[in-house]
Design a protein around this motif. Structure first.
Motif, PDB file in Angstrom:
ATOM      1  N   LEU A   1       0.810  -1.217   0.000  1.00 44.60           N
ATOM      2  CA  LEU A   1       0.000   0.000   0.000  1.00 44.60           C
ATOM      3  C   LEU A   1       0.845   1.271   0.000  1.00 44.60           C
ATOM      4  O   LEU A   1       0.556   2.220  -0.754  1.00 44.60           O
ATOM      5  CB  LEU A   1      -0.949   0.003   1.206  1.00 44.60           C
ATOM      6  CG  LEU A   1      -1.959   1.138   1.257  1.00 44.60           C
ATOM      7  CD1 LEU A   1      -2.820   1.168  -0.006  1.00 44.60           C
ATOM      8  CD2 LEU A   1      -2.849   0.996   2.500  1.00 44.60           C
ATOM      9  N   ASN A   2       1.864   1.340   0.804  1.00 41.03           N
ATOM     10  CA  ASN A   2       2.689   2.549   0.842  1.00 41.03           C
ATOM     11  C   ASN A   2       3.359   2.812  -0.502  1.00 41.03           C
ATOM     12  O   ASN A   2       3.494   3.964  -0.934  1.00 41.03           O
ATOM     13  CB  ASN A   2       3.741   2.442   1.943  1.00 41.03           C
ATOM     14  CG  ASN A   2       3.155   2.627   3.325  1.00 41.03           C
ATOM     15  OD1 ASN A   2       2.103   3.251   3.479  1.00 41.03           O
ATOM     16  ND2 ASN A   2       3.798   2.077   4.334  1.00 41.03           N
ATOM     17  N   SER A   3       3.783   1.755  -1.169  1.00 42.70           N
ATOM     18  CA  SER A   3       4.388   1.913  -2.492  1.00 42.70           C
ATOM     19  C   SER A   3       3.352   2.424  -3.489  1.00 42.70           C
ATOM     20  O   SER A   3       3.650   3.313  -4.302  1.00 42.70           O
ATOM     21  CB  SER A   3       4.964   0.578  -2.966  1.00 42.70           C
ATOM     22  OG  SER A   3       5.585   0.723  -4.219  1.00 42.70           O
ATOM     23  N   LEU A   4       2.149   1.876  -3.457  1.00 40.72           N
ATOM     24  CA  LEU A   4       1.084   2.338  -4.354  1.00 40.72           C
ATOM     25  C   LEU A   4       0.741   3.805  -4.093  1.00 40.72           C
ATOM     26  O   LEU A   4       0.412   4.543  -5.019  1.00 40.72           O
ATOM     27  CB  LEU A   4      -0.157   1.469  -4.186  1.00 40.72           C
ATOM     28  CG  LEU A   4      -0.052   0.026  -4.699  1.00 40.72           C
ATOM     29  CD1 LEU A   4      -1.308  -0.756  -4.332  1.00 40.72           C
ATOM     30  CD2 LEU A   4       0.154   0.002  -6.212  1.00 40.72           C
ATOM     31  N   LYS A   5       0.820   4.222  -2.853  1.00 41.30           N
ATOM     32  CA  LYS A   5       0.580   5.634  -2.535  1.00 41.30           C
ATOM     33  C   LYS A   5       1.660   6.518  -3.154  1.00 41.30           C
ATOM     34  O   LYS A   5       1.374   7.613  -3.659  1.00 41.30           O
ATOM     35  CB  LYS A   5       0.538   5.833  -1.016  1.00 41.30           C
ATOM     36  CG  LYS A   5      -0.716   5.293  -0.353  1.00 41.30           C
ATOM     37  CD  LYS A   5      -0.685   5.582   1.147  1.00 41.30           C
ATOM     38  CE  LYS A   5      -1.956   5.126   1.819  1.00 41.30           C
ATOM     39  NZ  LYS A   5      -1.953   5.436   3.272  1.00 41.30           N
ATOM     40  N   ARG A   6       2.895   6.053  -3.120  1.00 41.31           N
ATOM     41  CA  ARG A   6       3.993   6.846  -3.689  1.00 41.31           C
ATOM     42  C   ARG A   6       3.861   6.977  -5.201  1.00 41.31           C
ATOM     43  O   ARG A   6       4.223   8.020  -5.771  1.00 41.31           O
ATOM     44  CB  ARG A   6       5.342   6.216  -3.334  1.00 41.31           C
ATOM     45  CG  ARG A   6       5.761   6.391  -1.896  1.00 41.31           C
ATOM     46  CD  ARG A   6       7.207   5.990  -1.675  1.00 41.31           C
ATOM     47  NE  ARG A   6       7.429   4.555  -1.824  1.00 41.31           N
ATOM     48  CZ  ARG A   6       7.361   3.674  -0.830  1.00 41.31           C
ATOM     49  NH1 ARG A   6       7.052   4.093   0.393  1.00 41.31           N
ATOM     50  NH2 ARG A   6       7.594   2.391  -1.044  1.00 41.31           N
ATOM     51  N   THR A   7       3.366   5.951  -5.860  1.00 44.69           N
ATOM     52  CA  THR A   7       3.275   5.968  -7.323  1.00 44.69           C
ATOM     53  C   THR A   7       1.911   6.397  -7.839  1.00 44.69           C
ATOM     54  O   THR A   7       1.729   6.522  -9.049  1.00 44.69           O
ATOM     55  CB  THR A   7       3.599   4.565  -7.890  1.00 44.69           C
ATOM     56  OG1 THR A   7       2.651   3.618  -7.387  1.00 44.69           O
ATOM     57  CG2 THR A   7       5.003   4.131  -7.520  1.00 44.69           C
ATOM     58  N   GLY A   8       0.956   6.609  -6.923  1.00 46.64           N
ATOM     59  CA  GLY A   8      -0.407   6.889  -7.369  1.00 46.64           C
ATOM     60  C   GLY A   8      -0.956   5.703  -8.136  1.00 46.64           C
ATOM     61  O   GLY A   8      -1.563   5.853  -9.198  1.00 46.64           O
ATOM     62  N   GLY A   9      -0.736   4.523  -7.591  1.00 50.16           N
ATOM     63  CA  GLY A   9      -0.977   3.293  -8.320  1.00 50.16           C
ATOM     64  C   GLY A   9      -2.383   2.734  -8.263  1.00 50.16           C
ATOM     65  O   GLY A   9      -3.329   3.392  -7.823  1.00 50.16           O
ATOM     66  N   VAL A  10      -2.475   1.484  -8.711  1.00 48.48           N
ATOM     67  CA  VAL A  10      -3.758   0.801  -8.871  1.00 48.48           C
ATOM     68  C   VAL A  10      -3.697  -0.548  -8.181  1.00 48.48           C
ATOM     69  O   VAL A  10      -2.717  -1.289  -8.333  1.00 48.48           O
ATOM     70  CB  VAL A  10      -4.076   0.584 -10.368  1.00 48.48           C
ATOM     71  CG1 VAL A  10      -5.363  -0.226 -10.522  1.00 48.48           C
ATOM     72  CG2 VAL A  10      -4.180   1.907 -11.098  1.00 48.48           C
ATOM     73  N   ALA A  11      -4.743  -0.875  -7.433  1.00 44.79           N
ATOM     74  CA  ALA A  11      -4.889  -2.201  -6.843  1.00 44.79           C
ATOM     75  C   ALA A  11      -6.109  -2.860  -7.462  1.00 44.79           C
ATOM     76  O   ALA A  11      -7.212  -2.311  -7.418  1.00 44.79           O
ATOM     77  CB  ALA A  11      -5.043  -2.108  -5.329  1.00 44.79           C
TER      78      ALA A  11
END
Length: 251
Positions: free
Chosen positions: A139-149
């Motif tokens: 989750l923290n990585s997805l927050k940094r990249t503005g990612g998608v789950a």
């Protein structure tokens, strides 16, 4: 200008060109099909499953065919320490990730009173807690990249299925997890992917079933994932249900 600064800038530049997708349950079925589809779109991949020999074969094939970087490792989403170790290795390898596909799942079917405690617990561990552990770990990585789950649930995540009550219960719960994660993390886009019957080895069945029996092909589900990820970043598809035209429409 320091060497470390130049190295960091080069990393940032590389990140702008490279997209990294994590896929659980990637050794066959829907997970394998998604891996192949995203490799076609140029994604670097982190593949996790219990069948490491299968992952090695898939990684080699995709690297040679599409020229993408593929990291793979053993992953059992029912074990917290396995998820944590897989996430640690993935992030150490790639730095950050842009997409996480929580696909690993299993099902036992029969009347509710016929399910064993072990079967019910195993479905909860994989289909519910496995999703929670996977998203939490990245989750923290997805927050940094503005990612998608992307969480692969089922068309039964919002309806009932006689002789599949235990499985259905875990998918309803997974649906609640996806929505709660979205509310609590608006800077990450969460998609619930809800395929109907798919021609895989799921539930102990054999692959190769005729489409006329009501089954999607894994590649068709993977195409839906490609569609979702090609949408503009200001578009959030909260759920997508897809079924074969030969499957009875039930809601």
């Amino acid at each position: 200008m320091s060497k470390n600064y130049k190295k960091h800038q080069a990393y940032i530049a590389g990140r702008d060109k490279m997209k990294v997708a994590v896929i659980t349950g990637a050794s066959r079925g829907i997970g394998e099909a998604i891996a192949k589809a995203l490799a076609e779109d140029g994604y670097s991949l982190a593949l996790g499953a219990r069948s490491v020999d299968r992952l090695e074969k898939i990684a080699k094939e995709l690297s040679e065919k599409h020229g993408v970087e593929v990291f793979y490792d053993y992953l059992d989403v029912s074990k917290p320490e396995s998820v944590e170790e897989f996430a640690r290795k993935t992030l150490a390898h790639f730095g950050d990730v842009d997409v996480v596909v929580a696909n690993a799942g299993l099902g036992y079917f029969g009347r509710l009173e016929e399910l064993t405690e072990e079967q019910f617990h195993e479905m909860i561990e994989v289909n519910l807690l496995g999703v929670w552990r996977t998203i939490k770990a990245f989750l923290n990585s997805l927050k940094r990249t503005g990612g998608v789950a992307i969480v692969v649930t089922s068309d039964v995540s919002a309806r009932l299925l006689p002789y599949g009550g235990g499985y259905v219960a875990t998918k309803w719960a997974a649906r609640a997890l996806v929505r709660t994660f979205q509310i609590e993390n608006p800077d990450v886009r969460f998609f619930e992917l809800r395929p109907g019957a798919v021609d895989t080895y799921f539930g102990g069945s054999k692959a190769g079933k005729p489409k006329e029996q009501g089954y999607l092909k894994p590649e068709e589900v993977a195409e839906a994932v490609k569609y979702l990820l090609r949408l503009p970043k200001d578009v959030r598809v909260e759920e997508l249900m897809l079924r074969s035209i030969y499957q009875k429409p039930e809601y």
